[in-house]
Design a protein around this motif. Sequence first.
Motif, PDB file in Angstrom:
ATOM      1  N   ALA A   1      -1.647   2.623  -9.353  1.00 41.58           N
ATOM      2  CA  ALA A   1      -1.423   2.391  -7.918  1.00 41.58           C
ATOM      3  C   ALA A   1      -1.811   0.962  -7.552  1.00 41.58           C
ATOM      4  CB  ALA A   1      -2.223   3.396  -7.091  1.00 41.58           C
TER       5      ALA A   1
ATOM      6  N   THR B   1       0.863  -1.735  -6.347  1.00 47.37           N
ATOM      7  CA  THR B   1       0.618  -2.361  -5.041  1.00 47.37           C
ATOM      8  C   THR B   1       0.610  -3.878  -5.180  1.00 47.37           C
ATOM      9  OG1 THR B   1      -0.694  -0.486  -4.291  1.00 47.37           O
ATOM     10  CG2 THR B   1      -1.069  -2.567  -3.152  1.00 47.37           C
TER      11      THR B   1
ATOM     12  N   GLN C   1       0.840   4.006  -3.025  1.00 49.39           N
ATOM     13  CA  GLN C   1       0.342   5.337  -2.660  1.00 49.39           C
ATOM     14  C   GLN C   1       0.947   6.447  -3.524  1.00 49.39           C
ATOM     15  OE1 GLN C   1      -1.871   5.370  -0.313  1.00 49.39           O
ATOM     16  NE2 GLN C   1      -2.180   7.550   0.031  1.00 49.39           N
TER      17      GLN C   1
ATOM     18  N   ASP D   1       0.840  -1.207   0.000  1.00 47.65           N
ATOM     19  CA  ASP D   1       0.000   0.000   0.000  1.00 47.65           C
ATOM     20  C   ASP D   1       0.875   1.257   0.000  1.00 47.65           C
ATOM     21  OD1 ASP D   1      -2.207  -1.602   0.044  1.00 47.65           O
ATOM     22  OD2 ASP D   1      -2.537  -1.439   2.204  1.00 47.65           O
ATOM     23  N   HIS D   2       1.960   1.210   0.741  1.00 48.89           N
ATOM     24  CA  HIS D   2       2.874   2.357   0.838  1.00 48.89           C
ATOM     25  C   HIS D   2       3.486   2.660  -0.539  1.00 48.89           C
ATOM     26  CE1 HIS D   2       5.724   5.010   2.820  1.00 48.89           C
ATOM     27  NE2 HIS D   2       6.694   4.434   2.148  1.00 48.89           N
TER      28      HIS D   2
END
Lengths: 142, 77
Positions: A123, A127, A89, A85-86
Amino acid sequence: MTHWEKRSWIRLVVAALGYAAYLTLILSRADERPLATVPYAAALLWTVGAAIVASILAEVGMAAGTPRASRLTDDRDREIGRLGDHVGQSFVVAGAVGAMLMAMADWDHFWIANLIYLCFVLAAILTGVTKVVVYRRSLPEW
Amino acid sequence: MVKPTRVTNSIRALRFASGEMTQADLADRVGVTRQTLIAIEQGRYSPSLETAFRIARVFGVPLDDVFQYPDPAEEKP
């Protein structure tokens, strides 16, 4: 393959296929006229909605197809989830900044909406790729 | 910067010394997935302190007998 790893694969594949379907639809409608004049809103909303439904159905199907598979999640799953997720982002931020600048410069709604959608898809893909790669290799020690 | 973990472990030897315990059995008893246990055993993942203690408790040995961290003095030529 853990339950969460399978979920990462499903979301990665669905995100890529959903966007490919949307792009095909928009380009087939263009037919030598400027892209910005192509009606896109309904196609965008339908492909986003269909991708969400397809993800849910695939996860339900996976659970039904492997009823004895473990649903256990642990620290490693959560760490990989957070790392993925980081990493993803960054594209959400890039899409938001890009859309803001395009709105200030009076760009057509078509391009603004499509930039945001593209960045959401990138994204999701980044991810997903990060998660499946880390599941196969190892979590980095920073 | 991404660094490989320097933590090593003796889980494989301890499993065999404990009646050839399988990775699945150990994972069940520790409360992690089999894939996570495999990653820990192969040195691809450093577990949390809690998980490390749970692994040591399954074997009934101190933490140091399961996980080792190289002494900086030993690494210098």
